[in-house]
Every structure is written in structure tokens, then in C-alpha cells.
Design a protein around this motif. Sequence first.
Motif, short mmCIF file in Angstrom:
data_model
loop_
_atom_site.label_atom_id
_atom_site.label_comp_id
_atom_site.label_asym_id
_atom_site.label_seq_id
_atom_site.Cartn_x
_atom_site.Cartn_y
_atom_site.Cartn_z
N ILE A 41 0.83 -1.20 0.00
CA ILE A 41 0.00 0.00 0.00
C ILE A 41 0.87 1.26 0.00
N VAL A 42 1.87 1.29 0.87
CA VAL A 42 2.69 2.50 1.03
C VAL A 42 3.42 2.87 -0.26
N LEU A 271 -6.31 1.33 1.29
CA LEU A 271 -6.80 0.62 2.47
C LEU A 271 -6.86 -0.88 2.21
N LEU A 272 -6.69 -1.63 3.27
CA LEU A 272 -6.76 -3.07 3.22
C LEU A 272 -8.13 -3.51 3.73
N ALA A 273 -8.72 -4.52 3.09
CA ALA A 273 -10.04 -4.99 3.50
C ALA A 273 -10.11 -6.49 3.36
N THR A 274 -11.17 -7.07 3.88
CA THR A 274 -11.41 -8.48 3.59
C THR A 274 -11.88 -8.59 2.15
N GLN A 275 -11.72 -9.78 1.59
CA GLN A 275 -12.09 -9.96 0.19
C GLN A 275 -13.59 -9.79 -0.03
N GLY A 276 -14.36 -9.89 1.07
CA GLY A 276 -15.80 -9.74 0.96
C GLY A 276 -16.24 -8.38 0.48
N TYR A 299 -5.50 -5.37 -5.32
CA TYR A 299 -5.24 -6.81 -5.22
C TYR A 299 -6.58 -7.41 -4.85
N SER A 300 -7.14 -8.19 -5.75
CA SER A 300 -8.50 -8.68 -5.54
C SER A 300 -8.57 -9.86 -4.59
N ASP A 301 -7.48 -10.61 -4.48
CA ASP A 301 -7.51 -11.82 -3.66
C ASP A 301 -6.09 -12.17 -3.26
N ALA A 314 -8.33 -8.03 0.30
CA ALA A 314 -8.26 -7.17 -0.88
C ALA A 314 -7.53 -5.89 -0.48
N ILE A 315 -6.76 -5.35 -1.41
CA ILE A 315 -6.06 -4.09 -1.20
C ILE A 315 -6.54 -3.14 -2.29
#
Length: 659
Positions: A41-42, A271-276, A299-301, A314-315
Motif C-alpha cells: 500500500i505504502v 486501504l486493506l479490506a477483507t475480500q468480501g 489486489y483482488s484476492d 483485498a487491497i
Amino acid sequence: HLDWANVEPAIFGTLFERSLDPAKRAQLGAHYTHIDDIKLIVEPVLMQPLRRKWQQVQAEAATLISKRDEVKGAARERQQAALNALLQKFASEIAATRVLDPACGSGNFLYVALRSLLDLEHEVDEYAADNGGSHLLPQVGPQQLYGIEVNTYAYELASVVVWIGYIQWRYEHAYPILDTPILRRLDNIRQMDAIMTPEGAEPEWPEVEVIIGNPPFLGSGKLRRELETGYVDKMFALYQGRVQGTSDLVGYWFEKARAQIKDGKAKRAGLLATQGIRGDASRRVIERIKETGDIFLAYSDRDWVLDGATVHVAIIGFDNGSEQERYLNKQPVVSINANLTSDIDLTHATRLVENANISYIGTTKNGPFDIDEGDAQLMLRSLGNPNGRPNSDVVHPWMNGLDLMGHSRHMWIIDFGVSMSEEEAAMYEKPFEYVRRHVYPTRQGNRRAAYVQNWWIHGESRPGLRAALQGKSRYMVTPRVAKHRVFAWLDNSILPDQQLVAITRDDDYFFGVLHSRIHELWVRKMGSQLREAVSGSRYTPTTTFETFPFPYPPGSERQDEPKVQAIAASAQRLVELRDNWLNPAGATEAELKKRTLTNLYNERPTWLQQAHRRLDEAVLAAYGWPSDISDEEILARLLALNLERSNAGRGQPADLASG
């Protein structure tokens, strides 16, 4: 004596997480993010624009150096002064770049961001010294970092992590250590709730250039269990129209970051998240990002190891739409869709009226209504109910996703329907008394008044499902969450659990279309992916079923039509072969336990592949499409058919519609 000089400050994040009470850790959604993941991310979100600018500055500097070396005296000094000013200006630009982590935890994202900025400033400094100038005065420091954290311990720790990292960097690069005290509180890191004030208002985030971080992972189904009901209700009201109530908690951080960019209070976010976040209600926040800006990184998965288990994250990096370079899973792409794909944008697909009132989620118990076969048989054999009715009226076979895909436990359930009064239910003596002893106590503390008042009725009894099943001897089901998208038949006497989606059709043609590769492709693109599995997807009546355009609008197909009959025959053969494999004559109990749908589709033997291939060919023929069509083309044609049907209100057979 221990020397902590070279201890990685980010390890404090791990120590912090492990120190939290497990229940409190789940509530916070606190997770340690590895440095390698943070850099994903950075680097593109914070550093890429600065590095691009640095390349431009170096090109300008090369021109000044060339001119300087061609002259002498005062003219040479003027060129050198221009070079020094150019480099100093860019160094000041680095030092003016502010970074916010609105869920900073123990400060790992801020720490990595600071080191990255320091490294680039140092590179500029070395370039200046190597080209006739003096060393630049270091300006980059913790004052550029902003954080928001609700947990007291993490909030205090964040300042320590950042300061230790800063001091270590200066020590490594031979810069003098600062005056005492060397560890100071960073006023830019604030202890507060990032998405809602105690009064129920929206908090102000500081104005910065870049927003980065790993907001808390907490699924929509856990919000009321892990957070106070009053808090959740106020949060829903505050973000109504912006974030759907069924969104994961992380969606609120995405929406806040989007609004900051839209209002000019930030330029970029990552931001980083769950793939959901790719599916269902959570995806709405990504759609809003694309309405006011765009996604330039995704990044989807991506696998991420947490407590020894691999989860899927996911990113997402986004801005106001000005970034021209876009990368999806490290590959350059023209655009990134809201579901984090770069191919056919299925987010434009809409629910089709023709598919309504066919698919339903199974019942939700909200209490221990389920019983084993022994208890069920005792109730079924019991006589003497005062109403003269048998207990089979209210004691039914019951199945959930694990039973369907694994070895059936032969479970049963007590079910008083959707509106049976307490007086009527009590007439079924043994089932009612069982529910009174086991269910009634669990319902009394429930937050929903209806669950307390109607404690003998399932929490979600699904009247629509029951009405749709009237007059049918069987129906088909598929797990809501599964590695393999498998459909199976259930007898109408079996009540489906909420882990199953029931399709209330009883014809083999419909079963065949749903179990085809064509429908599975649609499901995997339209449904959210699993968070804690190697692969798989989530099936929902609204998103994956009601948007799917069948070869013929449901109800308009003719069962005597040859193409429909071909699909039905292929589906019948598939089920027959499968049933023979699942229950071979003479098999031992131990052998039968191994013969499950999950194991079958894990192995996917040749005969199964052949049966599915025949089914796929029959379904493609009904659409009027070639048998060698690519997955991409299938999705493109399905989307076109969905849009055509949704615009027309009623479609034609697909082989005609496709031309």
C-alpha cells in the motif's frame, strides 16, 4: 542487559495484538499486518507520485549540471545555486507530505511510511552532496504522521513505535540523536472513534495528502454481537444512503476516505479490506468511490496469514481519478471495476423481475430447535396430543450446508411454521415442551422484541419460501458459502437451514441450467469470494440468482422443446451418476462417510467431468452459443442479455436475442 537498538519496531504491533483479550480483539477487529503487506500500500499510494516527481527533478537537475559544467565563475555559481534550490524544494515537498492512518493500531503503517519518506529524502540529500552541493538539512519527521485509534493501549504504543523507528533510522544513517526526552507523545495521533463521535456525529479527519491503513475486519453479521446495539443503530443512521447496513465495518473507513478525497482534504488513499468487500452490500462503497473518483490499484484476492490460518484480503488504492496508471494484481490494466476485476464489468447487471420469488435463504432458527434423530423418533411415535394431530405436523427432517456437502447427520427440527399461536403450538405436547425448556430461555434476552414475544417460532421462518414450495414434491438447494458450487435435490419434507439457498423449482431443466458452467461463471463474478478458503464463493438470492439471465425467462420455457429436454436429460444423468457414487450398494458405513459431495468435487473424476461437459453443451445450445466459447465471452453475453431483459421488462429466448 538486552540491546534493543535494532529491534524491529513493527513487532510491537504483534505484541499488542497478542496482549488483547481474545473477545476484545475480535470486537476491535485488530490484526497485525506484515511489513511486506504494508509496503504493497505504502509504495504505490504514498511513494509512487513522489518517486515520479523525483525522476522529473533528476532530469531537470541533469540539465542544470550540464550547463554548470560548461561555465565558470559567477555563472557556474548561479547554476549551482539553481541546482541546490531545485533539490531543496523537492526535499521540502517530501517533508510536507502528510500521512493519515485512521485506524492506526500500534502505528505500523505510519512507521513504514515514515521510513519510506526518510529514505527518499536521504536519496535526494546524497544526490545533492554528490553533485557539488552541501548536505540538506533533514526535514522529514514524525510531525508528518497523523493517526486515529480508539484503543488506549494501541494509541499510546503508536507514538513509541514511530519514535523508535525514527531514532533507529537516524542512528543507522549517522544523524545526531535528538534532544531528550527522545520519546515524545505525537499530538497528531488522536485517541478517538474514527467513524462516529459519542454524540452520533461524523468526526473530522485531519487534512492530509495520503490516507493509508488496515481498518478493522468485522463482518456485517457480527456487528450487533460485537458492538453495542445502540452504537450500531446510530452508525446506520449516520451513514444512511452512503453505507448499507449489511456492509462490513471496514466499509465505513472506505466511505470516509472517499469523502475526504472528494472534498479536497486528501489526494490518495490505500486501504486493506477483507475480500468480501468485492460483493453484495460492501461493494456499494467501492461503487461510490468510482462515482467521485477512481481505483488505480487493487489486489483482488491476496493470501494473508493470521494466527496460522490463511485468510483472503483485498487491497484497494483510489484517488479523484487523476492517476493514469492502473494495476490489478500487479498487472497493468485500463480500468478496475468495483468488483476488483478488469474484464467485463458485471456491476452494471440488475435484478430481473422474471427471476423474482424463486430463490430463498433457508430458515434461521435463533434457538436450539434442532434435535437428533433419536429425539425426533420419540416425538413422532408419541400419541395423545389434545388436538388429535400427529407430531409429524411440526417435527421435520432438517438440513444445513454441512449436511448437504458432507456426511448427513440425519438431523430433525421442531417447526411451528410462521404464524401458529402459542396456544395452538402447545397442543403438540412433547415438541412444545422441548422448545419451552430449551428455546424459551435463550430468547428472553434477545434484542428483537418479535423474537421474545414469539419465542416458539423460528427467528426467520421464511413465509415466502414455504408458500413457493406448496404443491411441489422436491426443490433444489445450494450452500450459501462453498468451495464448489454444487446443487442438489431435497424432498419437500426437509426444512432447509439458513446456510442453504433454496430454489423452488422442481424441473430438471432448471436444475441443469443452474448446475452448468455458465451459471457458475456468473456466480463467481457476481458473488463475493470466501474470506477463509483457498477458493469459493458466496451465493445469494438477490446478487447471484435474480441477476442471472436464463436461456428463457423463467416460466416461458416449454418443457417439450428439444433444447429444454436436452438440458433436463443431461441433468438427470448427472444426478443419477452422482447418487450411484454417493451411495454404492454394499458399501460399509466407513466407506459411505468418505463419499461426500465435497470429496467428489475435490477429486472431480473423469466421469463427473464428462457429465458436466455434456450438461454445459446442452445449456450453451439453448442459449444459441458455440460450445467452444470462452469464459470471457460467456460473461459478456450474459451481461448483455441481463441488460436487454432488464430494459425490456420481458425477454425473448436467448438464441433469438443473441442473433
